[in-house]
Design a protein around this motif. Sequence first.
Motif, PDB file in Angstrom:
ATOM      1  N   LEU A 349       4.808  -7.040  -3.288  1.00 39.48           N
ATOM      2  CA  LEU A 349       4.246  -5.807  -2.731  1.00 39.48           C
ATOM      3  C   LEU A 349       4.387  -4.710  -3.770  1.00 39.48           C
ATOM      4  O   LEU A 349       5.452  -4.552  -4.377  1.00 39.48           O
ATOM      5  N   LYS A 350       3.332  -3.943  -3.955  1.00 41.93           N
ATOM      6  CA  LYS A 350       3.299  -2.966  -5.044  1.00 41.93           C
ATOM      7  C   LYS A 350       3.048  -1.572  -4.477  1.00 41.93           C
ATOM      8  O   LYS A 350       1.915  -1.107  -4.407  1.00 41.93           O
ATOM      9  N   GLY A 351       4.104  -0.930  -4.058  1.00 41.09           N
ATOM     10  CA  GLY A 351       3.991   0.443  -3.594  1.00 41.09           C
ATOM     11  C   GLY A 351       3.260   0.605  -2.288  1.00 41.09           C
ATOM     12  O   GLY A 351       2.405   1.488  -2.153  1.00 41.09           O
ATOM     13  N   PRO A 367      -6.402 -11.857   1.975  1.00 43.63           N
ATOM     14  CA  PRO A 367      -6.482 -13.246   1.512  1.00 43.63           C
ATOM     15  C   PRO A 367      -5.094 -13.849   1.327  1.00 43.63           C
ATOM     16  O   PRO A 367      -4.080 -13.142   1.314  1.00 43.63           O
ATOM     17  N   SER A 368      -5.043 -15.150   1.177  1.00 45.72           N
ATOM     18  CA  SER A 368      -3.770 -15.841   0.943  1.00 45.72           C
ATOM     19  C   SER A 368      -3.144 -15.334  -0.356  1.00 45.72           C
ATOM     20  O   SER A 368      -3.832 -15.125  -1.368  1.00 45.72           O
ATOM     21  N   GLY A 369      -1.838 -15.144  -0.310  1.00 43.69           N
ATOM     22  CA  GLY A 369      -1.134 -14.661  -1.492  1.00 43.69           C
ATOM     23  C   GLY A 369      -1.178 -13.169  -1.673  1.00 43.69           C
ATOM     24  O   GLY A 369      -0.725 -12.655  -2.712  1.00 43.69           O
ATOM     25  N   SER A 370      -1.705 -12.444  -0.685  1.00 40.34           N
ATOM     26  CA  SER A 370      -1.791 -10.990  -0.841  1.00 40.34           C
ATOM     27  C   SER A 370      -0.499 -10.274  -0.455  1.00 40.34           C
ATOM     28  O   SER A 370      -0.375  -9.073  -0.684  1.00 40.34           O
ATOM     29  N   GLY A 371       0.465 -11.008   0.140  1.00 44.86           N
ATOM     30  CA  GLY A 371       1.750 -10.395   0.483  1.00 44.86           C
ATOM     31  C   GLY A 371       1.934 -10.087   1.950  1.00 44.86           C
ATOM     32  O   GLY A 371       2.838  -9.327   2.313  1.00 44.86           O
ATOM     33  N   GLN A 544      -1.279  -4.787  -2.597  1.00 36.85           N
ATOM     34  CA  GLN A 544      -1.575  -3.373  -2.453  1.00 36.85           C
ATOM     35  C   GLN A 544      -2.449  -3.134  -1.224  1.00 36.85           C
ATOM     36  O   GLN A 544      -3.173  -4.021  -0.779  1.00 36.85           O
ATOM     37  N   VAL A 545      -2.353  -1.929  -0.697  1.00 38.53           N
ATOM     38  CA  VAL A 545      -3.147  -1.577   0.479  1.00 38.53           C
ATOM     39  C   VAL A 545      -4.576  -1.294   0.040  1.00 38.53           C
ATOM     40  O   VAL A 545      -4.837  -0.362  -0.724  1.00 38.53           O
ATOM     41  N   GLN A 546      -5.517  -2.119   0.532  1.00 39.36           N
ATOM     42  CA  GLN A 546      -6.926  -1.913   0.216  1.00 39.36           C
ATOM     43  C   GLN A 546      -7.588  -1.006   1.243  1.00 39.36           C
ATOM     44  O   GLN A 546      -8.474  -0.216   0.913  1.00 39.36           O
TER      45      GLN A 546
END
Length: 578
Positions: A349-351, A367-371, A544-546
């Motif tokens: 997770l990035k911020g 998607p898979s692997g997005s956290g 990251q939050v899209q």
Amino acid sequence: MSKPSFFQRSELTQVLWSFRREFITVGIFSMVANVLMLSPTLYMLQVYDRVMVSQSELTLLAMSLITLFLFGIMAFAEWMRSRLLVRTGVQLDTALGTRVFNASFESYLGQSSSGPARAFNDLIQIRQFITGNGIFAFFDAPWAPIYIAVLFFLHPMLGWLSIGFALVQMALAWFGHRRMVEPSEEAAKATSESSAYLQSKLRNAEVLESMGMVHNLHPHWADRHQKALALQSHAQSLTHRITAWSKFIRYAQQSLSLGAGALLVIDGQISPGAMIAANVLMTRALAPIDMMVGTWRAFIAARSAFDRLETLLRDYPERDAALSRVAPKGALTLRKVVASAPGRKTPILKGVSTTVAAGTVTVVLGPSGSGKSTLARTMVGIWPDVSGEVLLDGLPIESWDRTELGPYLGYLPQDIELFEGSIAENIARFGKVDSDKVIAAARSAGLHDMILRFPKGYDTPIGEAGGLLSGGQRQRIGLARAIYGDPVLVVLDEPNANLDDVGEAALVRTVQGLKEAGRTVLLVTHRPGILAVADRLLILRDGQVQADGPRDQVLAAMRATSAAAASPPGTAVAVQPA
């Protein structure tokens, strides 16, 4: 004025220090037992030098009765100190059992290399050492100078001979310590790793057997096993070598002390009785040191276990029992949360920053692997390596006592873990089974009718890890466990992964019921059917939050983005503001 840190005791040392009265009492009994160990020596002197000369049967009878009485006291002292040490070991386990239990599970969540079983093995090892023969050597060793002093009283040559052998045995003990510590620790670590590797594979025996993977995994286990065997062989070789030298020194001491005594008898400096008594006395004087050499490996293992336990209790301190918070309402806030994992260069997770209002339903997509699963674990405070802030009702979630917070949280992980016991016990989280709450949770999860079809209903045992249930049944029981007791914050990670259409419809009703009850729900999913009950959508991509916001607004923006991507170049796409 606070004491310097040098004088501050660790938690484990403080617990051991609390038993100082017991250890002092053991020391007193050891003093009595060791002083009375002189009885055989005095008896021999009297028999050889007085009874044999006077030929007095009455004197022999009196001396024998006195000696038997002293032997009785000595045996009582030995029995009492053994019994006291055993009781102290039980009290030590009672004092530390709960702390080690809690700290070991926290360390396991923190991805520590040692799990709960290792921590309890360390506690058992310490307890067994302080109740075994090794500890007696440390209590008996301070009385060796008394025996040596008696030897000096019989003849200085015998005293100096005993000191010489004592120094040789102490040197052997020091040499053994220097040579055995590192090999013993490496062997123990390698054995533990080999066993842990095998146990982890046995948990997935069905997968390994069905796809023929057992043969492929055997070389990986064999490498670890052979390494452990080699290290064990090296450590045992050193132990046997030191033990052999210890035996040589012990036998040499017995023979040479007898020979020195015989030489003094020939010269007329001591009597034959003193010669025999000196031999027994010297053996007794050096016995504690010899015992230390023999139990040195156990001492090293106990010391290593002590160091590991001390580190565990220091790194995972006990929560303040007096700290009690107001029941949370379920408002969750994440501020610049970064979640990392060992061996991974970039964070998962990035911020991430978001706010979840109490009583709302938020669906996490991506998607898979997005956290997404990492985000779910972070929200309930069980991801170990996190920076930033995770706040529950404005308070850091890690500051809560987990026992106090647990009833207010519901969590359904992606990998369902059920435990050996009945269905009711699993739903009730293995606490006191409240039948009304268990049935209410099962009804909410659409599980009640299915449970009643089992042979024993709610008392049906599910086997180890829920092995007697299907994937969908395990998932629905896990859901019922998550909502048991009406928690204020419910985090569900892929709750519909193993559900059929009927199960998913029951899940939608469950989430709708939680929403109507004012509970906060965060739901991670790939399937769109649950979106109908969502208030907010949180979309993750690459940690990251899209997108984050009200459901309809986020969906409209996503449709507009998809339309723009699908339109020919130069075509304008109108996007209505939310």
